[in-house]
Scaffold this motif. Structure first.
Motif, mmCIF file in Angstrom:
data_model
loop_
_atom_site.group_PDB
_atom_site.id
_atom_site.type_symbol
_atom_site.label_atom_id
_atom_site.label_comp_id
_atom_site.label_asym_id
_atom_site.label_seq_id
_atom_site.Cartn_x
_atom_site.Cartn_y
_atom_site.Cartn_z
ATOM 1 N N LEU A 159 13.201 -8.232 -1.348
ATOM 2 C CA LEU A 159 12.338 -7.524 -0.407
ATOM 3 C C LEU A 159 12.920 -6.136 -0.222
ATOM 4 N N VAL A 160 12.175 -5.106 -0.629
ATOM 5 C CA VAL A 160 12.648 -3.731 -0.506
ATOM 6 C C VAL A 160 11.711 -2.934 0.389
ATOM 7 N N LEU A 161 12.327 -2.052 1.206
ATOM 8 C CA LEU A 161 11.589 -1.232 2.159
ATOM 9 C C LEU A 161 12.165 0.178 2.171
ATOM 10 N N GLY A 162 11.335 1.159 2.508
ATOM 11 C CA GLY A 162 11.810 2.506 2.797
ATOM 12 C C GLY A 162 11.781 3.485 1.645
ATOM 13 N N ASN A 163 12.311 4.691 1.946
ATOM 14 C CA ASN A 163 12.366 5.792 0.989
ATOM 15 C C ASN A 163 13.755 6.430 1.060
ATOM 16 N N PRO A 164 14.565 6.202 0.027
ATOM 17 C CA PRO A 164 14.319 5.330 -1.125
ATOM 18 C C PRO A 164 14.370 3.862 -0.701
ATOM 19 N N ALA A 165 13.682 3.015 -1.467
ATOM 20 C CA ALA A 165 13.610 1.591 -1.135
ATOM 21 C C ALA A 165 14.995 0.965 -1.169
ATOM 22 N N LYS A 166 15.262 0.149 -0.149
ATOM 23 C CA LYS A 166 16.542 -0.567 -0.063
ATOM 24 C C LYS A 166 16.265 -2.061 0.035
ATOM 25 N N LEU A 167 17.113 -2.837 -0.606
ATOM 26 C CA LEU A 167 17.009 -4.285 -0.538
ATOM 27 C C LEU A 167 17.439 -4.729 0.853
ATOM 28 N N VAL A 168 16.534 -5.424 1.575
ATOM 29 C CA VAL A 168 16.832 -5.856 2.942
ATOM 30 C C VAL A 168 16.832 -7.375 3.093
ATOM 31 N N GLY A 169 16.457 -8.089 2.040
ATOM 32 C CA GLY A 169 16.413 -9.546 2.102
ATOM 33 C C GLY A 169 15.679 -10.090 0.895
ATOM 34 N N VAL A 171 10.340 3.199 -4.818
ATOM 35 C CA VAL A 171 11.268 2.377 -5.596
ATOM 36 C C VAL A 171 11.898 3.236 -6.682
ATOM 37 N N THR A 172 13.231 3.393 -6.602
ATOM 38 C CA THR A 172 13.966 4.235 -7.542
ATOM 39 C C THR A 172 14.937 3.447 -8.410
ATOM 40 N N LYS A 173 15.092 2.141 -8.110
ATOM 41 C CA LYS A 173 15.990 1.299 -8.909
ATOM 42 C C LYS A 173 15.438 -0.115 -8.971
ATOM 43 N N ASP A 174 15.997 -0.925 -9.857
ATOM 44 C CA ASP A 174 15.513 -2.282 -10.071
ATOM 45 C C ASP A 174 15.506 -3.083 -8.776
ATOM 46 N N VAL A 175 14.530 -3.977 -8.687
ATOM 47 C CA VAL A 175 14.416 -4.898 -7.566
ATOM 48 C C VAL A 175 14.673 -6.300 -8.125
ATOM 49 N N ALA A 204 0.817 -1.211 0.000
ATOM 50 C CA ALA A 204 0.000 0.000 0.000
ATOM 51 C C ALA A 204 0.853 1.264 0.000
ATOM 52 N N ASN A 205 0.411 2.242 -0.771
ATOM 53 C CA ASN A 205 1.015 3.571 -0.834
ATOM 54 C C ASN A 205 2.445 3.607 -1.346
ATOM 55 N N ALA A 206 2.905 2.552 -1.978
ATOM 56 C CA ALA A 206 4.244 2.581 -2.574
ATOM 57 C C ALA A 206 4.203 3.447 -3.828
ATOM 58 N N THR A 207 5.355 4.031 -4.150
ATOM 59 C CA THR A 207 5.508 4.797 -5.382
ATOM 60 C C THR A 207 6.606 4.129 -6.195
ATOM 61 N N ILE A 208 6.313 3.873 -7.454
ATOM 62 C CA ILE A 208 7.271 3.218 -8.338
ATOM 63 C C ILE A 208 7.730 4.261 -9.357
ATOM 64 N N ILE A 209 8.981 4.705 -9.222
ATOM 65 C CA ILE A 209 9.538 5.683 -10.149
ATOM 66 C C ILE A 209 9.833 4.972 -11.464
ATOM 67 N N CYS A 210 9.484 5.586 -12.563
ATOM 68 C CA CYS A 210 9.578 4.932 -13.870
ATOM 69 C C CYS A 210 11.010 4.534 -14.224
ATOM 70 N N GLY A 211 11.083 3.552 -15.097
ATOM 71 C CA GLY A 211 12.373 3.077 -15.584
ATOM 72 C C GLY A 211 12.920 1.882 -14.838
#
Length: 187
Positions: free
Chosen positions: A143-153, A134-138, A112-119
């Protein structure tokens, strides 16, 4: 008609809608959009022109899916998720050359409420936490969390977080191939 459209929804006659799909209150699906079979399109969802959505996709209430986004099969998109399609937006500047594409691969879930930046590409079975930007590929199963999203697992296909050996504590599936993405985890 072999799909359901709530009387308050607006579906352009040039859109293509798959069998058994349900389109709920005040949703809008624009021209040349394609929505696959057995999808659930929630209240107030906006699907822009030329958007491609696979089969068995669940899009919760008030999601905006803009032109340039492709969503593969079995994807979950939580309430109020927003996709963008222009990296340098200006109100007075828009043409197709500014369109920046985004891909959400099969089985992924976006909270919920995530924002996916294009590209970006969100990998198969990846999970984006609620409110993440999300500002970069996953990577797949990331599993990504936060702003900007970070890979945590990493997560299993069943949604559980994998242990340090890339094994699911719930269903016991193992994903040793994910080890190559381990160095992407941000501390």
């Amino acid at each position: 008609m072999d799909y359901f459209v709530h009387p308050t929804a607006e579906v352009d006659k040039r859109a293509k809608i798959g069998k058994e799909t349900k389109i709920w209150h005040h949703a809008q699906i624009r021209e040349f959009a394609e929505v696959g079979e057995n999808c659930n399109i929630g209240k107030g969802v906006y699907i822009d022109k030329n958007v491609r959505i696979g089969k068995r996709v669940k899009i919760q209430n008030y999601v905006s899916v803009y032109q340039g986004v492709k969503i593969e099969d079995d994807v979950f998109i939580g309430p109020s998720v927003t996709f963008t399609n222009d990296k340098n937006p200006r109100a007075w500047l828009w043409d197709e050359s500014r369109l920046c594409r985004t891909l959400v691969k099969g089985g992924a879930s976006i909270g919920a409420n995530a924002t996916i930046i294009c590209g970006v590409t969100i990998g198969r079975y990846a999970m984006v936490g609620a409110g993440a930007v999300v500002t970069k590929d996953v990577p797949p199963h990331g599993l990504v969390l936060g702003n900007p999203a970070k890979l945590v697992g990493f997560v299993c296909e069943c949604g559980e977080k994998l242990d340090k050996n890339f094994k699911c504590p719930k269903c016991k599936k193992s994903f040793p191939g994910l080890k190559k993405y381990q160095e992407l985890i941000e501390k």
